[in-house]
Structure formats: C-alpha cells, structure tokens
Design a protein around this motif. Structure first.
Motif, PDB file in Angstrom:
ATOM      1  N   GLU A 117      37.265  30.611  38.263  1.00  0.00           N
ATOM      2  CA  GLU A 117      36.241  29.681  37.779  1.00  0.00           C
ATOM      3  C   GLU A 117      35.805  28.623  38.792  1.00  0.00           C
ATOM      4  O   GLU A 117      34.798  27.972  38.581  1.00  0.00           O
ATOM      5  CB  GLU A 117      36.750  28.973  36.507  1.00  0.00           C
ATOM      6  N   SER A 118      36.556  28.450  39.875  1.00  0.00           N
ATOM      7  CA  SER A 118      36.212  27.373  40.812  1.00  0.00           C
ATOM      8  C   SER A 118      36.556  27.778  42.236  1.00  0.00           C
ATOM      9  O   SER A 118      37.338  28.706  42.465  1.00  0.00           O
ATOM     10  CB  SER A 118      36.966  26.088  40.451  1.00  0.00           C
ATOM     11  N   THR A 119      35.965  27.038  43.173  1.00  0.00           N
ATOM     12  CA  THR A 119      36.291  27.280  44.580  1.00  0.00           C
ATOM     13  C   THR A 119      37.780  27.071  44.826  1.00  0.00           C
ATOM     14  O   THR A 119      38.411  27.846  45.554  1.00  0.00           O
ATOM     15  CB  THR A 119      35.478  26.346  45.484  1.00  0.00           C
ATOM     16  N   ASP A 120      38.348  26.062  44.217  1.00  0.00           N
ATOM     17  CA  ASP A 120      39.778  25.794  44.406  1.00  0.00           C
ATOM     18  C   ASP A 120      40.615  26.969  43.912  1.00  0.00           C
ATOM     19  O   ASP A 120      41.579  27.376  44.578  1.00  0.00           O
ATOM     20  CB  ASP A 120      40.168  24.518  43.665  1.00  0.00           C
ATOM     21  N   ASP A 121      40.242  27.534  42.763  1.00  0.00           N
ATOM     22  CA  ASP A 121      40.963  28.696  42.259  1.00  0.00           C
ATOM     23  C   ASP A 121      40.831  29.882  43.217  1.00  0.00           C
ATOM     24  O   ASP A 121      41.809  30.609  43.446  1.00  0.00           O
ATOM     25  CB  ASP A 121      40.432  29.107  40.884  1.00  0.00           C
TER      26      ASP A 121
END
Length: 256
Positions: free
Chosen positions: A81-85
């Motif tokens: 769901e996110s760049t960090d993920d």
C-alpha cells in the motif's frame, strides 16, 4: 617467492593439516581435484553443470558445504500500500513466511550451497545479502538459481557462483524450506560437510568420505603440473610466478 592464499577467502591456513579438510584444498585447482576424483573411479561425481559458474574472473575458494534447499513459493506477494511497504517488502514477506535459516554456529570457512528448486527468475542472492553471508563466515556462495545486482557483486569481489543473472526479488517467488540436509545443486549431490571448490574452470564437490584421499592425489597432480610448467617457463625465459613455486607448495603440504 612468497606463497599467497587463494583470493577472496576470509579463512586461510598456514599449512595443510589432515585434521582440517579444507586446509588440504586451499592451493589446489578445481582441475587437480577433478583428475583425482577420476583416478579413484568417481567419474563425473561432484562435477557441477558448467552453467553454474563464478560471476567474475579470478574467483577461487574451497570449504565445507552448508546447504540450503528452496522451492517455489506457490503464492504471490500481495499488493503493497505504500512506498515504505515496498521498500521493506522482504521483511513483510518473511514475517508471514519465515524462511529456514542456516545455523548461527557454523564454523568460519564454510561454503553456502543452495538448491534453488527450479523456481522462477528470482534474485535470491544479491549484493547485500551475499556480503552478509561472508560476514557470517562463508568463503563462497553457490546456487543453481539466480543472483542479482551482479555488477555490484563483481565490484565488491563477493564470491558468488550462480547459474543465472536475475532481476526480481524473493517475495512471492521462492522459499528456503530446509537447511543442512542433502541437496542437489548443479546436477550433483551435496551434503553438509562435503568439500566444495570453485574457480574459473567451474565447481566440484568432493564427498567428505573420500576428501582426504582425493586431496593427496590432487596435491601430487598439482606438483607434477607445476614442475612441468616451471621447466617450460625456464626454456621460454619467462620469470617465475607463484603458479610454478614448487618449493612453497611442497612446504605447505609437508604434513600430507
């Protein structure tokens, strides 16, 4: 002339010690060992597929095998769901699909040998985790699967031998399910503790129960070749180098 140790090795020996099998192979070439295996009737036993090759020229190592068996994961990675993920995809995957890991107490000087299980293109090994294996005491890594980040692996001189160069990452593709067990890698059987070596000519695995006998024969083969080559160096007026330093090799192998 000074006898130098094989390149890219974090564990070196001052002399051959029959109680330390890896020390008996330190200065041998893969071809010497293959000839010795032939000589005791082990034709093609331990001779890995020539497609399983060092990723850069000049790589050379010997050590006792520490084995990993992997298989295709048979389940895709879910959408993140996110760049960090996405950056931390491996941690997220491994939290739900814990891999089998090599023991923490392996003796320094081992060679990690991996059965990739015929899985899809996946850079199980890369420039970062291969350095981690070396920090943990490995002198080399061999896989009949893929390695990625190969330009960095070569720049780092990290001793990785692989069948293919790859691009993709682990999550959703492959799982390490078992370690320190009998595996197949590059078409040969590998057991924990077998002696494994690689150089520019390829990879060979020496079953542990014949490793001492093979080393004795291989040493004699190496020395015979060195003497013959040294004679030709002299006839051609070539300056001697360590590949024809017979005295140094005889001194190293005095106990064998």
């Amino acid at each position: 002339m000074t006898l130098t140790s094989p390149t890219n090795t974090t564990v070196t020996y001052e002399k051959a010690d029959p109680s330390e099998l890896a020390s008996l192979y330190q200065h041998l070439r893969v071809v010497d060992v293959v000839d010795a295996l032939d000589g005791i009737g082990y034709f093609n036993i331990g001779l890995m597929d020539p497609e399983v090759r060092p990723l850069w020229s000049g790589m050379r190592f010997w050590g006792e095998a520490a084995t990993i068996r992997a298989v295709p994961s048979n389940k895709p990675m879910w959408k993140l769901e996110s760049t960090d993920d996405i950056v931390h995809a491996h941690g997220i995957w491994f939290e739900q699909n814990p891999p089998a890991r090599l023991p923490n107490d392996l003796k320094p000087g081992h060679v990690v040998v991996m059965d990739a299980g015929g899985g899809p293109e996946v850079g199980f090994w890369g420039s970062e985790n291969s350095m981690g294996a070396i920090i943990a005491g490995a002198v080399g890594i061999i896989t009949d699967g893929y390695c990625r980040d190969t330009a960095e692996v070569e720049l780092q001189r990290t001793p990785v031998v692989a069948r293919h160069r790859g691009r993709t990452i682990i999550p959703g593709r492959i799982q390490a399910i078992e370690t320190q067990t009998t595996i197949a890698c590059g078409g040969v059987q590998v057991n924990p503790g077998d002696i494994v070596g690689a150089d520019d000519d390829g990879v060979v695995v020496v079953p542990r129960d014949v490793a001492l006998e093979v080393a004795k024969h291989a040493k004699a083969i190496l020395l015979a070749d060195m003497r013959s080559r040294r004679d030709k160096y002299e006839r051609l007026g070539k300056p001697a180098d360590q590949t024809v330093d017979v005295d140094a090799i005889e001194t190293y192998y005095a106990a064998l």
